[in-house]
Design an enzyme around this catalytic site. Structure first.
Site, short mmCIF file in Angstrom:
data_model
loop_
_atom_site.label_atom_id
_atom_site.label_comp_id
_atom_site.label_asym_id
_atom_site.label_seq_id
_atom_site.Cartn_x
_atom_site.Cartn_y
_atom_site.Cartn_z
N GLY A 9 -34.18 40.14 9.82
CA GLY A 9 -34.77 41.47 9.91
C GLY A 9 -36.25 41.44 10.20
O GLY A 9 -37.04 42.17 9.61
N ALA A 10 -36.63 40.61 11.17
CA ALA A 10 -38.06 40.38 11.44
C ALA A 10 -38.65 41.33 12.46
O ALA A 10 -39.81 41.17 12.84
CB ALA A 10 -38.26 38.94 11.92
N ARG A 34 -31.85 42.72 15.47
CA ARG A 34 -30.95 43.30 16.47
C ARG A 34 -31.66 43.74 17.74
O ARG A 34 -31.02 44.02 18.74
CB ARG A 34 -30.21 44.50 15.86
CG ARG A 34 -29.21 44.11 14.78
CD ARG A 34 -28.57 45.34 14.16
NE ARG A 34 -29.54 46.16 13.45
CZ ARG A 34 -29.32 47.41 13.07
NH1 ARG A 34 -28.16 48.00 13.35
NH2 ARG A 34 -30.24 48.09 12.42
N VAL A 61 -26.57 40.83 11.19
CA VAL A 61 -26.10 40.04 10.06
C VAL A 61 -24.76 40.52 9.52
O VAL A 61 -24.09 39.79 8.77
CB VAL A 61 -27.14 40.00 8.91
CG1 VAL A 61 -28.42 39.31 9.35
CG2 VAL A 61 -27.40 41.39 8.35
N ASN A 87 -34.28 39.09 4.34
CA ASN A 87 -34.98 40.37 4.36
C ASN A 87 -34.14 41.50 4.94
O ASN A 87 -34.33 42.66 4.58
CB ASN A 87 -36.28 40.24 5.16
CG ASN A 87 -36.91 41.57 5.46
OD1 ASN A 87 -37.45 42.24 4.59
ND2 ASN A 87 -36.82 41.99 6.73
N TYR A 153 -26.42 52.59 -2.31
CA TYR A 153 -27.58 51.73 -2.03
C TYR A 153 -27.98 50.97 -3.29
O TYR A 153 -28.21 49.76 -3.24
CB TYR A 153 -28.76 52.55 -1.50
CG TYR A 153 -30.00 51.70 -1.29
CD1 TYR A 153 -30.02 50.73 -0.30
CD2 TYR A 153 -31.12 51.87 -2.09
CE1 TYR A 153 -31.14 49.93 -0.11
CE2 TYR A 153 -32.25 51.08 -1.90
CZ TYR A 153 -32.25 50.11 -0.92
OH TYR A 153 -33.37 49.32 -0.75
N GLY A 184 -40.92 48.49 -5.13
CA GLY A 184 -40.76 49.93 -5.21
C GLY A 184 -40.99 50.50 -3.82
O GLY A 184 -40.52 49.95 -2.82
N VAL A 186 -42.32 51.07 -0.37
CA VAL A 186 -43.07 50.35 0.67
C VAL A 186 -42.98 51.19 1.95
O VAL A 186 -41.89 51.53 2.39
CB VAL A 186 -42.46 48.95 0.94
CG1 VAL A 186 -43.35 48.18 1.93
CG2 VAL A 186 -42.28 48.17 -0.35
#
Length: 253
Positions: A9-10, A34, A61, A87, A153, A184, A186
């Site tokens: 997830g970069a 992706r 992923v 990540n 989630y 928390g 971000v």
């Protein structure tokens, strides 16, 4: 030999911030995501600015065969991964359980739990063969408590918390360090993704206080990873000063 970090997830947010920070410390990188265009752009910048080597893998992923094929297709030199940062993750929707979109549920479960497992299954064996490595799992405050309409989630991030503890036990005999960081609020693309492109609604999440940034999380991950070999930081919960937990906030009126 330069060390290698593999970051899922970069293409944005915390993952991109981790890639930039680790490259500044002269890590060679395997970055996944992706969106090929973003990976290519990031890789070019990191090579130009830091002189490191970067390998990009365009993959989802959620797709087990794709993950296995892409990772196992790397040249052997790239399999000597020192740090894996799991990540890749997301939230979809914010509805009560009775109104939940089951497609959203599948997306969150497949990405946040199964995707993390698919990547870890491959990379952990590379680390076991070398008797060395550090896995950092991205959790959330949602993995420590449950909030209204967070249901699925929160469940996926509780699973990440449990898996982190289980990995720590299972990989203990192999000398592999395992850590989790639970942020928390971000300010990244997280809320845009949760609200499916409703930018105005996403912006309201971060109004009235100073949220954390991807850089804040990357720097904390770097601290965890850069400790001496005999030190493992199992778990970190990190919040903006204005956020006590998932319910209580000190926001400007």
């Amino acid at each position: 030999m330069p060390k290698i970090a593999l970051i899922t997830g970069a293409t944005s947010g915390i993952g991109e911030a981790c890639a930039r920070l680790f490259a500044s410390y002269q890590y060679n990188l395997v970055i996944t995501g992706r969106r090929t265009d973003r990976l290519q752009r990031l890789a070019s910048e990191l090579v130009r600015e830091n002189g490191v080597k970067v390998q990009i893998l365009t993959m989802d992923v959620r797709e087990k065969a794709e993950v296995q094929s892409q990772l196992n297709g790397l040249d052997e030199q790239w399999k000597a991964v020192d740090v894996l940062i799991n990540n890749a993750g997301l939230s979809q929707g914010l509805d009560p359980i009775q109104d939940g979109n089951t497609d959203d549920w599948d997306t969150m479960i497949d990405t946040n739990i199964k995707g993390l497992l698919y990547v870890t299954r491959v990379v952990s064996n590379w680390m076991i063969a070398r008797k060395d490595g550090h896995i950092v799992n991205l959790g959330s405050i949602a993995g420590k408590e449950v909030y209204q309409n967070g249901n699925v989630y929160c469940a996926t991030k509780h699973a990440v918390d449990a898996l982190n503890k289980a990995m720590r036990i299972d990989l203990l005999p192999h000398g592999i360090r395992v850590s989790a960081i639970h942020p928390g609020a971000v300010e990244t693309e997280f809320s845009d993704v949760r609200f499916k492109g409703d930018t105005d609604r996403a912006k309201k999440v971060y109004e009235g206080y100073t949220p954390l940034t991807g850089q804040d999380i990357a720097e904390t991950i770097w601290f965890m990873v850069s400790r001496p070999k005999h030190v493992n930081i199992n778990d970190v919960l990190i919040m903006p000063v204005a956020q006590a937990n998932s319910v209580y906030w000190n926001k400007e009126k």
